[in-house]
Enzyme design. Structure first.
Site, PDB file in Angstrom:
ATOM      1  N   SER A 162       0.847  -1.301  -0.059  1.00 22.59           N
ATOM      2  CA  SER A 162      -0.046  -0.251   0.055  1.00 22.59           C
ATOM      3  C   SER A 162       1.039   1.392   0.008  1.00 22.59           C
ATOM      4  O   SER A 162       1.786   1.242   0.159  1.00 22.59           O
ATOM      5  CB  SER A 162      -0.761   0.206   1.057  1.00 22.59           C
ATOM      6  OG  SER A 162      -0.276   0.094   2.518  1.00 22.59           O
ATOM      7  N   ALA A 169       7.397  -2.000   2.237  1.00 23.03           N
ATOM      8  CA  ALA A 169       8.046  -1.269   1.275  1.00 23.03           C
ATOM      9  C   ALA A 169       9.334  -0.198   1.738  1.00 23.03           C
ATOM     10  O   ALA A 169      10.454  -0.345   1.279  1.00 23.03           O
ATOM     11  CB  ALA A 169       6.944  -0.186   0.457  1.00 23.03           C
ATOM     12  N   GLN A 206       1.406   3.415   2.295  1.00 17.78           N
ATOM     13  CA  GLN A 206       2.090   3.482   3.560  1.00 17.78           C
ATOM     14  C   GLN A 206       2.605   2.348   3.840  1.00 17.78           C
ATOM     15  O   GLN A 206       2.551   1.914   5.313  1.00 17.78           O
ATOM     16  CB  GLN A 206       1.281   4.156   4.539  1.00 17.78           C
ATOM     17  CG  GLN A 206       0.961   5.746   4.190  1.00 17.78           C
ATOM     18  CD  GLN A 206       2.304   6.448   4.236  1.00 17.78           C
ATOM     19  OE1 GLN A 206       3.049   6.142   5.102  1.00 17.78           O
ATOM     20  NE2 GLN A 206       2.122   7.693   3.744  1.00 17.78           N
ATOM     21  N   SER A 207       3.093   1.429   3.150  1.00 16.49           N
ATOM     22  CA  SER A 207       3.503   0.109   3.271  1.00 16.49           C
ATOM     23  C   SER A 207       4.990   0.069   4.340  1.00 16.49           C
ATOM     24  O   SER A 207       5.805   0.426   3.734  1.00 16.49           O
ATOM     25  CB  SER A 207       3.833  -0.622   2.166  1.00 16.49           C
ATOM     26  OG  SER A 207       4.625  -1.941   2.304  1.00 16.49           O
ATOM     27  N   ASN A 208       4.888  -0.593   5.380  1.00 14.89           N
ATOM     28  CA  ASN A 208       6.071  -0.662   6.211  1.00 14.89           C
ATOM     29  C   ASN A 208       6.614  -1.465   5.553  1.00 14.89           C
ATOM     30  O   ASN A 208       8.209  -1.514   5.536  1.00 14.89           O
ATOM     31  CB  ASN A 208       5.568  -1.455   7.756  1.00 14.89           C
ATOM     32  CG  ASN A 208       4.861  -0.448   8.377  1.00 14.89           C
ATOM     33  OD1 ASN A 208       5.268   0.460   8.707  1.00 14.89           O
ATOM     34  ND2 ASN A 208       3.604  -1.107   8.672  1.00 14.89           N
TER      35      ASN A 208
END
Length: 336
Positions: A76, A82, A78-80
């Site tokens: 997403s 990523a 706000q992907s942790n």
């Protein structure tokens, strides 16, 4: 051969600062009654911490073995995952491409800001559900191979059989900490996303003789889907580690998800405020906030009381707080 010895057979890169603390939360415990312990995997050290470095230690060891020069993953806005996959790739001298699903949290804040600072090649796509990004990852990998690169694909959330080994190791670490401190838990509370962490910790804790409830709090899927994922990863881990036996019963709750993955529910936001104001520990609005909301709901219903010891996993994700500032501001206003 014991579980720790079997783990040593697999290649591993060192990305996480471990062991992470197992902290008693004294003020919260005095307020609630049960003794609450927090496993601090928000403090793993790499690029603001979180659970993913433990998983990536094993997954990116495979990338290094295959001489990959670029890691490709997805998540997403706000992907942790990523953020931490980009950081891990950089630490190991590789580039990173992240495919992100467009959503309401697209401000250059939190995890998205860190991904940009770390220099990922960011591709934003429109999909019905950010869990349906694997096809885009395959397309990017094909493009990179055509350009002479050597990509290594990491699935959403980083969950693979090998990455689960990171949380088998974490489970052995947690078991050792509990034995050293003499704490006898009545329950463990864990987030359930793709199921890798929940399954791997259950695998290790049961191996170490902990028979108490291990409670999964889903952040995205219904209970039936979660149970299927649990059985899938248990089978994969058992094959990898040479373990026989059927998976145990798993206690998983899906009533704390809200409208969708990443929905900052009122119970989640209340949990964030409570833990911040009693312990000065910041939870995140996607995983640890909902895990704590599940524990608090069960406590309010009378399941846990004075004399019980409950261990909650803080899986990280705190940078997302800044991208959720509107929801947090509105909740602060509602709570005065």
């Amino acid at each position: 051969m014991d579980l720790a010895t079997r783990l040593e057979q697999f290649p591993r890169e060192h990305l996480a600062r471990t062991p992470t603390p197992l902290d008693v939360l004294p003020t919260l415990s005095a307020r609630l009654g049960p003794r609450v312990l927090l496993k601090r995997d928000d403090l793993t050290g790499l690029a603001l911490g979180g659970d993913k470095p433990r998983k990536l230690e094993y997954e990116l060891a495979l990338a290094r073995r295959d001489q990959a020069d670029v890691v490709v993953t997805c998540g997403s806005m706000q992907s942790n995952h990523a953020r931490l996959t980009t950081a891990a790739a950089r630490r190991l001298g590789m580039d990173c491409v992240v495919v992100l699903s467009r959503d309401a949290y697209d401000e250059l804040q939190g995890n998205l800001l860190t991904v940009r600072l770390l220099g990922a090649d960011v591709r934003v796509v429109d999909v019905e559900d950010h869990w349906d990004l694997e096809g885009h990852v395959r397309t990017v990998c094909a493009e990179l191979r055509a350009a002479g690169r050597r990509p290594h694909a990491v699935p959403i959330s980083g969950t693979t059989p090998h990455s689960c080994l990171g949380y088998v190791r974490a489970g052995l670490e947690l078991a050792a900490q509990l034995r050293e401190t003499g704490e006898e838990p009545a329950a463990f509370y864990l987030p359930f996303g793709t199921g890798g962490i929940f399954t791997a910790l259950t695998f290790a804790l049961r191996d170490q003789g902990f028979a108490c409830p291990i409670v999964g709090i889903s952040v995205n899927q219904d209970r039936v889907a979660c149970q299927a994922e649990f059985r899938r990863w248990w089978t994969e881990l058992s094959t990898l580690l040479g373990h026989d036996g059927e998976p145990p019963e798993a206690e998983i709750h899906d009533e704390f998800v809200g409208r969708e993955y990443g929905d900052p529910t009122e119970a989640c936001l209340d949990a964030i405020l409570l833990v911040a104001r009693t312990e000065a520990v910041l939870l995140d609005p996607v995983y640890s906030g909902k895990t704590f909301a599940g524990f608090l709901a069960h406590h309010a219903a009378g399941r846990w009381s004075a004399g019980h010891r409950v261990v909650v996993l803080h899986s990280g994700g705190v940078p997302a707080l800044f991208a959720y500032h509107d929801a947090l501001a509105a909740h602060l206003a509602r709570r005065g």
